[in-house]
Scaffold this active site. Structure first.
Site, mmCIF file in Angstrom:
data_model
loop_
_atom_site.group_PDB
_atom_site.id
_atom_site.type_symbol
_atom_site.label_atom_id
_atom_site.label_comp_id
_atom_site.label_asym_id
_atom_site.label_seq_id
_atom_site.Cartn_x
_atom_site.Cartn_y
_atom_site.Cartn_z
ATOM 1 N N SER A 307 -18.607 -15.971 52.272
ATOM 2 C CA SER A 307 -19.716 -15.447 53.077
ATOM 3 C C SER A 307 -19.336 -14.196 53.864
ATOM 4 O O SER A 307 -19.080 -13.158 53.275
ATOM 5 C CB SER A 307 -20.218 -16.563 53.995
ATOM 6 N N ASP A 318 -14.764 -1.476 48.724
ATOM 7 C CA ASP A 318 -15.615 -0.459 48.104
ATOM 8 C C ASP A 318 -15.419 0.912 48.735
ATOM 9 O O ASP A 318 -15.517 1.937 48.058
ATOM 10 C CB ASP A 318 -17.084 -0.872 48.205
ATOM 11 N N LYS A 332 -20.071 -16.574 47.837
ATOM 12 C CA LYS A 332 -21.305 -16.946 48.547
ATOM 13 C C LYS A 332 -21.995 -15.669 49.007
ATOM 14 O O LYS A 332 -21.611 -15.055 49.992
ATOM 15 C CB LYS A 332 -21.023 -17.847 49.745
#
Length: 477
Positions: A307, A318, A332
């Site tokens: 999560s 990224d 998740k």
């Protein structure tokens, strides 16, 4: 129509009509309206038949809550109904604050007694001289022999300012010493270091010579971002040159804290976006204010990182701000909204949206997902290191022992945390100028390369696996 059924049906319809999450207009869709009425009638009829004719009396509240739980179970594993009796504990987990004395307790395997795992620094228990290994002999005049953890926690927790009488047997003695401890609001820290300093505060500088910091984030609660910022500022005063952020075993938490923490390390660009069927799409962008940017960074993750942990890991990966080290995360990618029921006496934790990482890649591991599918956060090329179950158990035991506030205890110096050591090697390479951050070509190769087969993690992502046959359960009060 019997009066009871009429009242039940009208009540159910009124509740659903007033719901902010309804997915259609009753005025415009008469056919759906009629179907809806018939389904509610079926529910009311079933409720009435059970309540009136079942062989034994059943509490109406119990019956209704069971029906609610049954509906929620049809959705997904992350949605749940929070009853009035469970709501207080749920809020304490989110807020990490409650009225208590500030100790972690467990039932000792050797003597079966309620035993202090560790006091929390600065709390009433700590100030009263309660230490790791102490046996809590009695609470409010009642012997704790045969006590369960739940019974003990229920008595030890209470209103701020109230006093609790107890007796403890200090480690290594047989004498029971009476104590009176006044409860305070206990704040459970989510930002931890590797060991305690002499003043009982956490030491975040792991390698003092190379000036490499190490911070563990246990989960994302209301104060996690401010705790983390304070820890990094403390490290910067000591000349911080590189940072390892450990998100292993972190089950997640508040989305707001995940976005705020991500924003600490990048100056611009997308952090995360969310999309929902009946909630507006949102996107969080980084700001350049107060960004920590002048040091290399590694993030440790494992199959129990989920999560909010994945939001931070994916964002910094990224944006190439940090290298991800360890193993593929839980997967998740859904957002739960806590909706108050009964004027705040109960609540519904409902999945209302999915979140997406800056690159647009999927994080959520849908039912039936294969190991070769894209889900979770995968470590950078060359930094994937999966621990065996035995190694995972050893790591959990090693960490628990180091988290005990006891300066007389002998710390294990033999255990080697392979994932942490790999992160240290990466940071040192970056500081020496010999290492190169993962470039775009390496990323492209990693994308084309099939993912290695992962074992399916256990259902509960928040718990560090304990040795088989000796499950260790620890509660904080």
């Amino acid at each position: 129509m019997p009066k009871f059924r009429l009242i039940s049906l009208c009540l159910l319809l009124a509740l659903m009509v007033s719901s902010p999450l309804q997915s259609f207009s009753y005025a415009d869709e008469k056919e759906k309206d009629e179907d809806y009425y018939q389904m509610m009638k079926l529910f009311a009829d079933t409720y009435e038949q059970i309540e009136r004719n079942y062989v034994k009396d059943i509490d109406r509240r119990v019956l209704l809550e069971a029906a609610i739980r049954g509906m929620v179970q049809e959705l997904d594993q992350y949605s749940s109904y929070i009853s009035p009796k469970d709501l207080s504990r749920f809020n304490q987990v989110v807020e990490q604050e409650f009225g208590g004395i500030g100790i972690q307790v467990h039932i000792d395997d050797q003597n079966g007694r309620l035993t202090v795992m560790t006091p929390l620094p600065g709390t009433p228990a700590y100030k009263a001289g309660i230490r790791a290994g102490d046996i809590i002999d009695s609470i409010e005049g009642k012997s704790t022999k045969g006590f369960t953890l739940s019974q003990a926690i229920k008595i030890l927790k209470g209103r701020e300012g109230e006093k609790v009488k107890m007796a403890v047997i200090h480690k290594g003695t047989n004498k029971s010493i009476p104590l009176t401890v006044q409860r305070e609001i206990i704040h459970v820290a989510t930002v931890l270091g590797d060991t305690y300093k002499e003043d009982d505060s956490w030491d975040y500088m792991y390698d003092k010579k190379a000036k490499i910091g190490y911070i563990r984030l246990t989960h994302f609660s209301r104060h996690s971002a401010e705790e983390l910022r304070a820890a990094i500022e403390d490290l910067e005063k000591q000349g911080l040159k590189g940072l390892i952020l450990d998100l292993r075993f972190n089950p997640g938490g508040l989305l707001s804290q995940a976005t705020e923490i991500s924003d600490m390390f990048i100056e611009s660009g997308k952090i995360v976006s969310t999309e929902g069927r009946n909630s507006r799409n949102r996107k969080w962008e980084a700001t350049s204010d107060n960004t920590f940017k002048d040091f290399p960074m590694a993030i440790l993750v494992n199959r129990y990182s989920a999560s909010a942990s994945e939001i931070v890991s994916a964002c910094l990966q990224d944006h190439k701000r940090a290298v991800i080290i360890g193993e593929r995360t839980w997967g998740k990618g859904s957002v739960q909204n806590v909706i108050e029921l009964e004027d705040g006496d109960s609540a519904l934790k409902l999945t209302t949206a999915s979140y997406h990482r800056p690159s647009g890649k999927n994080i959520h591991r849908f039912p039936g997902a294969k190991d070769t599918d894209v889900w979770g956060v995968t470590p950078n090329e060359g930094y994937r290191l999966r621990l065996t179950d035995d190694e995972m158990e050893a790591l959990g035991e090693y960490r628990r022992n180091r988290d005990i506030l006891d300066h007389t205890a002998k710390l294990d110096t033999e255990f080697k945390d392979k994932q942490l050591n790999l992160a240290l090697d990466y940071i040192k390479e970056q500081l020496s100028g010999k290492g190169k951050p993962a470039d775009k070509e390496a990323d492209k190769k990693a994308e084309k390369k099939p993912a290695a087969k992962e074992e399916k993690p256990a259902k509960k992502a928040a718990v560090v696996p304990a040795p088989a046959g000796n499950p260790l359960v620890i509660r904080t009060t």
